[in-house]
Design a protein around this motif. Sequence first.
Motif, short mmCIF file in Angstrom:
data_model
loop_
_atom_site.label_atom_id
_atom_site.label_comp_id
_atom_site.label_asym_id
_atom_site.label_seq_id
_atom_site.Cartn_x
_atom_site.Cartn_y
_atom_site.Cartn_z
N THR A 44 0.83 -1.20 0.00
CA THR A 44 0.00 0.00 0.00
C THR A 44 0.86 1.26 0.00
N SER A 67 1.33 4.16 -3.10
CA SER A 67 1.05 5.58 -2.91
C SER A 67 2.17 6.47 -3.44
N ALA A 120 -2.77 5.41 -1.62
CA ALA A 120 -3.56 5.95 -2.72
C ALA A 120 -4.76 5.06 -3.02
N GLU A 150 -8.13 3.05 -2.51
CA GLU A 150 -9.27 3.38 -1.68
C GLU A 150 -9.71 2.19 -0.83
N CYS A 185 -9.91 16.16 -3.73
CA CYS A 185 -9.44 14.78 -3.75
C CYS A 185 -9.45 14.23 -5.17
N GLY A 189 -7.73 13.00 4.95
CA GLY A 189 -7.36 12.62 3.59
C GLY A 189 -6.59 13.72 2.87
N ARG A 213 -4.56 13.20 -3.05
CA ARG A 213 -4.21 11.96 -3.74
C ARG A 213 -5.20 10.83 -3.51
N GLU A 214 -6.06 10.92 -2.48
CA GLU A 214 -7.00 9.86 -2.19
C GLU A 214 -8.35 10.12 -2.84
N TYR A 253 -12.11 8.36 1.25
CA TYR A 253 -11.25 8.91 2.30
C TYR A 253 -11.71 10.28 2.77
N THR A 256 -12.87 9.55 8.80
CA THR A 256 -11.60 8.97 8.37
C THR A 256 -10.44 9.40 9.26
N GLN A 316 2.23 14.58 1.73
CA GLN A 316 0.78 14.74 1.82
C GLN A 316 0.32 15.29 3.17
#
Length: 371
Positions: free
Chosen positions: A31, A35, A104, A106, A269, A336, A339-340, A344, A349, A361
């Motif tokens: 993960t 990203s 990145a 979901e 986003c 978030g 990039r998400e 998110y 979240t 980020q």
Amino acid sequence: MLIIVALGASAGAGVQAGVLPKDSADQYELTFWDSVKDSQHASDYEAYLKAYPNGRFAALAKARIERLRAAAPKTDAPAAPKVEAPAPKVEPPPPRTPAAAPPAAERVRPAPAAERPRATPRVAPAAAAAVASLTEIRDCPACPVMVGLPQGDFVMGSNTDDPSERPAHPVTITQAFAIAKYEVTNEQWGACVEAGACPRLGSEGNAPKNAPVRDLSWDDAQQYVKWLAKTSGKPYRLPTEAEWEYAIRGGTTSRYWWGSQMRPGNANCKDCGEPSRADGPASAGSFAANPFGLHDMNGSVWEWVSDCWHSSYKGAPSDGRSWEDADCRVRVIRGGSWREGADYMTSSTRFKYGASVRHSQNGFRVARDLK
């Protein structure tokens, strides 16, 4: 819950398709790599190597760092400073990595109809009337614009989303407080740098003055609020996690503050509509304000809050204070980033990050007590 992972040759030689548990160490690394794998910033690959010095993509990360540095003009801003301490090893919250970049990919979430508890939660008393009387505050020329929020009750978390957001529980914000209308910008951070109180960040370069400052750690944010408190004479600090969620909800109880479905123009986003950009967060205030008049809490950059990370809300304070532990080096980030995707952007979240680790980020907004 299991996540199907299929990696092609471009991701790294020798990695086979398979099924990995959502909270496995392999899934965390995959993960994290996902990203940053398309990044044009050497600091993102350095962050991967800091977390996984012997990881399966280490050789590829080093090669990309060398290629990016070779291609960079001599006038480029310096690379992000080395992290002073390694990312701490912590218990895993799905699907984040210990001190890792926000993923990145979901999360898989339930259908909107099932996303909130059926019971009607308590919300801020007379929320609609309170919004009309919210006032903006600016304590000094270099200070961020603040919005005063009233005391109130709300239900924090979600019983239907990520396990780290459970259980949904009532919280009473016992004291009125102010929170920044926008995230701290590059220009505001620069004032602290010029005063010699904040570090100069490698990501500054030609960043727009009105864009949120990013690529900074929780420790960096603490330096800024200490300088701001000294400059203004006011008790500036990071918001607590409960204050932050109270603020983003703005008296609402839905999945997002505007309802149960994503709407263009409300969140900065990926695939959430204009004026989102792929290369970085939009300037402060580019998206609609929530009912409390606050901008960019959904997406833009992940925002540091004061609390230590806990893998669930079991035992969480019910009075809105910061949830602290001895020798805490893993802190909470919320909201978030650009990039998400839409999943998110929900009000509940939350993720974790090593307090001393910088990532492109991560940013923050400030709060202060009202007395």
